[in-house]
Design a protein around this motif. Structure first.
Motif, PDB file in Angstrom:
ATOM      1  N   ARG A   1     -29.224 -26.625  -2.327  1.00  0.00           N
ATOM      2  CA  ARG A   1     -29.693 -25.079  -2.487  1.00  0.00           C
ATOM      3  C   ARG A   1     -31.345 -25.180  -2.449  1.00  0.00           C
ATOM      4  O   ARG A   1     -31.818 -24.476  -1.678  1.00  0.00           O
ATOM      5  CB  ARG A   1     -29.416 -24.645  -3.958  1.00  0.00           C
ATOM      6  CG  ARG A   1     -29.806 -23.281  -4.127  1.00  0.00           C
ATOM      7  CD  ARG A   1     -28.975 -22.303  -3.392  1.00  0.00           C
ATOM      8  NE  ARG A   1     -29.487 -21.125  -3.086  1.00  0.00           N
ATOM      9  CZ  ARG A   1     -29.480 -20.232  -2.294  1.00  0.00           C
ATOM     10  NH1 ARG A   1     -28.875 -20.637  -1.118  1.00  0.00           N
ATOM     11  NH2 ARG A   1     -30.239 -19.143  -2.224  1.00  0.00           N
TER      12      ARG A   1
ATOM     13  N   LEU B   1     -25.609 -29.978  -5.856  1.00  0.00           N
ATOM     14  CA  LEU B   1     -25.527 -28.624  -5.097  1.00  0.00           C
ATOM     15  C   LEU B   1     -26.783 -27.823  -5.173  1.00  0.00           C
ATOM     16  O   LEU B   1     -27.459 -27.130  -4.579  1.00  0.00           O
ATOM     17  CB  LEU B   1     -24.318 -27.875  -5.938  1.00  0.00           C
ATOM     18  CG  LEU B   1     -23.166 -27.890  -5.685  1.00  0.00           C
ATOM     19  CD1 LEU B   1     -22.210 -26.965  -6.554  1.00  0.00           C
ATOM     20  CD2 LEU B   1     -22.735 -27.803  -4.082  1.00  0.00           C
ATOM     21  N   MET B   2     -27.647 -28.169  -6.565  1.00  0.00           N
ATOM     22  CA  MET B   2     -28.899 -27.912  -6.675  1.00  0.00           C
ATOM     23  C   MET B   2     -29.863 -28.352  -5.234  1.00  0.00           C
ATOM     24  O   MET B   2     -30.553 -27.550  -4.997  1.00  0.00           O
ATOM     25  CB  MET B   2     -29.378 -28.162  -8.021  1.00  0.00           C
ATOM     26  CG  MET B   2     -30.975 -27.686  -8.300  1.00  0.00           C
ATOM     27  SD  MET B   2     -31.229 -25.897  -8.086  1.00  0.00           S
ATOM     28  CE  MET B   2     -30.844 -25.319  -9.701  1.00  0.00           C
TER      29      MET B   2
ATOM     30  N   LEU C   1     -30.680 -19.589  -7.513  1.00  0.00           N
ATOM     31  CA  LEU C   1     -29.092 -19.789  -7.065  1.00  0.00           C
ATOM     32  C   LEU C   1     -28.888 -18.549  -6.331  1.00  0.00           C
ATOM     33  O   LEU C   1     -28.000 -18.567  -5.310  1.00  0.00           O
ATOM     34  CB  LEU C   1     -28.107 -19.961  -7.994  1.00  0.00           C
ATOM     35  CG  LEU C   1     -28.245 -21.169  -9.018  1.00  0.00           C
ATOM     36  CD1 LEU C   1     -27.344 -21.318 -10.094  1.00  0.00           C
ATOM     37  CD2 LEU C   1     -27.923 -22.575  -8.188  1.00  0.00           C
TER      38      LEU C   1
END
Lengths: 237, 183
Positions: free
Chosen positions: A89, A85-86, B181
């Motif tokens: 991102r 996921l990082m 994030l």
């Protein structure tokens, strides 16, 4: 279960635990409950050797449980991030936004560089190990004004030099090439000549150069004349 | 009057210790401050900190394991921790450029640190290079990685990359990940 099959099972459990412990992989690949159940199955008919193996497997499982506990703690904390996921991102953010996010949490250290005993020692070591450099006997420095024209530097016509330049340029092609590989491609005899012709290409802005001083690497690449940098670079051959 | 002069000279000594590099790594250990300033070194540091804050600086204490400590922390932990002077406020992109950083370098460092953090503090060099190559040309990837290592932001641990002392000193990692994030 036969004793040989039981020993094999224990070995398999130990091997799996070792993989998890040694290679820092997800500790939850070990099904602790199932492993313990299977270890318990053969407990009644065990000889001494199998008992020792059973104990070893049990110890490994305990270690894996500790790793699982640590992993759960990390996942529960705010800092747990899924690597995939990082990556997604990071790929979704442009350079400016990445830099802005970094700078929001960045507080550089205020420091003053000065000569310390450590760096003086390092500098002395470097100086002491430097190879002596001197010109061969009898080969003095040429007098000023001696090498003025191209014909005196290169024993060739200007048109021939142009042809050489075109040839070298076509050799470079697209992408980065190691400078030292490139100039030494036709052997030691032609090395200096190729470096000299290459320097003419660089002067015209047809070839660019990138240096990595830490690794002592130099790369060359084809460029357009408008990209000419306004500085001079000395490249040892 | 004499006591005032003594305090003044101790503060000046603390400034020398904190600003001027006497080791490879900037900053100074708690026990070194105690040795030079005396047992009441923390009050001198607290006083200096209030003065530095007016100038946009602050004293940051980082433990051996990279955690930020407060001045009220246990004496034994403070003595092995390192004291640094850092900027107190956020740095703008323009200001960072004047300090010799390019956007590419900062963005590259952001990618490297986030990758390492997301892999539990240790990421294979090849994986990091691969991720960087998706955003930067090959030659810049190698150049930037050696620069980050040389400056102490990351360190090599066998075939892996881990966070270096400078990241702990200069970056609030938790906040940084939060900003990444939520960016």
């Amino acid at each position: 279960m036969s004793s040989s099959r039981y020993a094999e099972l224990i070995e398999r459990i130990i091997r799996l635990c070792d993989e998890v412990i040694g290679k820092n992989i997800d500790p939850f690949v070990v099904d602790v409950r199932e492993s313990l159940r299977r270890l318990r199955e053969g407990l009644s008919e065990m000889d001494e050797k199998t008992l020792v193996m059973n104990m070893a497997a049990l110890l490994k499982i305990i270690y894996v449980i500790a790793l699982q506990q640590e992993d759960v703690k990390k996942r529960a904390s705010r800092l747990y991030l899924d690597p995939f996921l990082m990556e997604v991102r990071l790929m979704g953010l442009d350079r400016e936004r990445l830099a802005e996010a970094f700078l929001k949490a960045f507080r550089p250290v205020a420091e003053n560089e000065q000569a310390t005993m450590g760096c003086m020692r390092l500098a002395y070591g470097y100086w002491a190990n430097l190879r002596e450099y001197s010109l061969p006997e009898g080969a003095g420095v040429p007098e000023a004004g001696m090498l003025n024209t191209l014909a005196e530097i290169l024993p060739m016509e200007e048109a021939d030099l142009e042809r050489e330049m075109e040839r070298l340029l076509s050799e470079i092609g697209r992408g980065m090439i190691d400078y030292y590989d490139f100039v030494g491609r036709e052997g030691e005899e032609r090395k200096v000549f190729r470096a000299l012709v290459l320097s003419f290409l660089m002067m015209r802005g047809l070839v660019g150069v990138v240096q990595d001083p830490l690794k002592n690497r130099v790369w060359i690449f084809r460029s357009r004349p408008k990209n000419i940098g306004r500085h001079s670079v000395a490249l040892p051959i | 009057m004499e006591q005032e002069e003594r305090i003044r000279s101790r503060v000046a000594r603390a400034v020398q210790l904190l600003f001027f590099k006497s080791h490879r790594i900037p900053g100074v250990k708690g026990w070194e401050l105690k040795k030079n300033l005396g047992p009441g070194y923390l009050s001198i540091i607290k006083f200096l900190n209030t003065r530095l804050q007016d100038l946009g600086l602050t004293i940051k204490i980082v433990s051996d394991d990279g955690r930020e400590l407060s001045m009220s922390e246990d004496e034994s932990r403070l003595s092995t921790a390192r004291f640094y002077v850092t900027l107190r406020d956020e740095l703008s992109l323009t200001a960072a450029k004047t300090m010799g950083w390019s956007i590419d370098e900062i963005a590259g460092l952001a990618v490297v640190i986030s990758t390492i953090v997301s892999r539990k503090g240790s990421a294979p060099v090849k994986e990091v290079e691969e991720i960087l190559r998706k955003k930067f040309p090959e030659w810049r990837v190698r150049l930037n990685l050696s620069k980050y290592i040389k400056r102490g932001y990351i360190a090599e641990d066998g075939n892996n990359l881990v966070l270096g002392w400078r990241t702990f000193a200069e970056l609030d990692v938790e906040k940084f990940i939060h900003y990444i994030l939520s960016a």
